[in-house]
Design an enzyme around this catalytic site. Structure first.
Site, PDB file in Angstrom:
ATOM      1  CE  LYS A   9      -3.989  -2.066   2.371  1.00  0.00           C
ATOM      2  NZ  LYS A   9      -4.942  -1.890   3.507  1.00  0.00           N
ATOM      3  CG  PHE A  57     -12.955   2.423   7.309  1.00  0.00           C
ATOM      4  CD1 PHE A  57     -12.501   1.768   6.175  1.00  0.00           C
ATOM      5  CD2 PHE A  57     -13.629   1.690   8.262  1.00  0.00           C
ATOM      6  CE1 PHE A  57     -12.723   0.427   5.974  1.00  0.00           C
ATOM      7  CE2 PHE A  57     -13.865   0.325   8.077  1.00  0.00           C
ATOM      8  CZ  PHE A  57     -13.409  -0.298   6.928  1.00  0.00           C
ATOM      9  NE  ARG A  85      -6.461 -12.096   5.695  1.00  0.00           N
ATOM     10  CZ  ARG A  85      -7.083 -10.915   5.637  1.00  0.00           C
ATOM     11  NH1 ARG A  85      -7.107 -10.227   4.491  1.00  0.00           N
ATOM     12  NH2 ARG A  85      -7.653 -10.409   6.675  1.00  0.00           N
ATOM     13  CB  THR A  91      -7.248  -5.418  10.097  1.00  0.00           C
ATOM     14  OG1 THR A  91      -7.737  -6.584   9.444  1.00  0.00           O
ATOM     15  CG2 THR A  91      -7.588  -4.178   9.288  1.00  0.00           C
ATOM     16  NE  ARG A 102      -2.439  -5.493   7.255  1.00  0.00           N
ATOM     17  CZ  ARG A 102      -3.627  -6.004   6.925  1.00  0.00           C
ATOM     18  NH1 ARG A 102      -4.196  -6.923   7.678  1.00  0.00           N
ATOM     19  NH2 ARG A 102      -4.244  -5.592   5.832  1.00  0.00           N
ATOM     20  CG  ASN A 112      -3.681  -2.129   7.022  1.00  0.00           C
ATOM     21  OD1 ASN A 112      -3.580  -1.816   5.834  1.00  0.00           O
ATOM     22  ND2 ASN A 112      -4.724  -2.772   7.506  1.00  0.00           N
ATOM     23  CG  HIS A 115      -5.554  -6.243  -0.234  1.00  0.00           C
ATOM     24  ND1 HIS A 115      -6.773  -6.276   0.382  1.00  0.00           N
ATOM     25  CD2 HIS A 115      -5.607  -7.175  -1.236  1.00  0.00           C
ATOM     26  CE1 HIS A 115      -7.541  -7.178  -0.223  1.00  0.00           C
ATOM     27  NE2 HIS A 115      -6.858  -7.731  -1.220  1.00  0.00           N
TER      28      HIS A 115
HETATM   29  P1  GDP Z   1      -7.918  -6.638   5.852  1.00  0.00           P
HETATM   30  O1  GDP Z   1      -8.529  -7.764   5.071  1.00  0.00           O
HETATM   31  O2  GDP Z   1      -7.098  -7.108   7.028  1.00  0.00           O
HETATM   32  O3  GDP Z   1      -7.146  -5.669   4.988  1.00  0.00           O
HETATM   33  O4  GDP Z   1      -9.115  -5.815   6.523  1.00  0.00           O
HETATM   34  P2  GDP Z   1     -10.583  -5.383   6.017  1.00  0.00           P
HETATM   35  O5  GDP Z   1     -10.975  -6.127   4.778  1.00  0.00           O
HETATM   36  O6  GDP Z   1     -11.484  -5.457   7.200  1.00  0.00           O
HETATM   37  O7  GDP Z   1     -10.412  -3.827   5.676  1.00  0.00           O
HETATM   38  C1  GDP Z   1      -9.823  -3.406   4.469  1.00  0.00           C
HETATM   39  C2  GDP Z   1      -8.935  -2.222   4.758  1.00  0.00           C
HETATM   40  O8  GDP Z   1      -9.728  -1.130   5.187  1.00  0.00           O
HETATM   41  C3  GDP Z   1      -7.910  -2.428   5.879  1.00  0.00           C
HETATM   42  O9  GDP Z   1      -6.763  -3.119   5.481  1.00  0.00           O
HETATM   43  C4  GDP Z   1      -7.623  -0.998   6.277  1.00  0.00           C
HETATM   44  O10 GDP Z   1      -6.699  -0.378   5.377  1.00  0.00           O
HETATM   45  C5  GDP Z   1      -8.980  -0.341   6.133  1.00  0.00           C
HETATM   46  N1  GDP Z   1      -9.708  -0.352   7.403  1.00  0.00           N
HETATM   47  C6  GDP Z   1     -10.346  -1.388   8.014  1.00  0.00           C
HETATM   48  N2  GDP Z   1     -10.891  -1.001   9.179  1.00  0.00           N
HETATM   49  C7  GDP Z   1     -10.598   0.321   9.322  1.00  0.00           C
HETATM   50  C8  GDP Z   1     -10.902   1.295  10.309  1.00  0.00           C
HETATM   51  O11 GDP Z   1     -11.560   1.033  11.328  1.00  0.00           O
HETATM   52  N3  GDP Z   1     -10.423   2.566  10.084  1.00  0.00           N
HETATM   53  C9  GDP Z   1      -9.693   2.886   8.971  1.00  0.00           C
HETATM   54  N4  GDP Z   1      -9.256   4.153   8.821  1.00  0.00           N
HETATM   55  N5  GDP Z   1      -9.406   1.999   8.028  1.00  0.00           N
HETATM   56  C10 GDP Z   1      -9.835   0.726   8.182  1.00  0.00           C
END
Ligand code: GDP
Length: 138
Positions: A9, A57, A85, A91, A102, A112, A115
């Site tokens: 990212k 977000f 993963r 996350t 991360r 973070n 992806h």
């Molecule tokens: P991942 O699969 O671990 O990447 O997590 P998710 O699919 O739940 O979320 C996708 C992406 O959205 C995350 O990697 C973060 O960059 C962003 N994200 C998720 N939750 C939050 C949050 O609570 N706040 C913010 N600012 N970004 C978030």
């Protein structure tokens, strides 16, 4: 062998961490079989994260993902999706295990660093958004 889709990212490319992230990926036994650096358009980022469009977000996420170039990748390994993963970590970097990407590099839950696909089905969909089959060389 199976595949997963990865994005390094903008928070990581901005800090010149592409090689450092790739070193963790390769040390974990994942093979980078396709890779390119691209700048996502707003439309591309909105489509990619469409599943999150109702989340508070979403706007910030799209802004962050389009702020700087990203590196999109196809990774190959046995059980590539769960393997990556595990290498990525949680996350929220505060909850990520020691040694994960991360934990090592992420700035916040939003910024973070990486992806990774969450299922084989989504991996195939995400890979097809960025790569043709000819561009993936195992
Ligand atoms: P991942 O699969 O671990 O990447 O997590 P998710 O699919 O739940 O979320 C996708 C992406 O959205 C995350 O990697 C973060 O960059 C962003 N994200 C998720 N939750 C939050 C949050 O609570 N706040 C913010 N600012 N970004 C978030």
């Amino acid at each position: 062998m199976s595949r997963t889709f990865s994005i390094i990212k903008p928070d990581a490319t901005r800090r010149n961490l592409t090689g450092a992230v790739n070193a963790v990926i390769e040390a974990a036994g994942l093979r980078i079989v396709a890779q390119k650096r691209v700048k996502l358009s707003t439309a591309q980022a909105e489509a990619f994260y469409g599943v999150h469009k109702e989340r508070p977000f979403f706007g910030e996420l799209v802004k962050q993902m389009t702020a700087e170039p990203v590196v999109v990748q196809v990774l190959e390994a046995d059980d590539a999706v769960p393997k990556y993963r595990a290498v990525m970590g949680a996350t929220n970097p505060e909850q990520a295990d020691e040694g994960t990407i991360r934990k090592l590099f992420a700035l916040s839950i939003g910024e973070n660093s990486v992806h990774g696909s969450d299922s084989d089905e989504n991996a195939a969909i995400e890979i097809a958004q960025f790569f043709t089959e000819e561009e993936i060389v195992g």
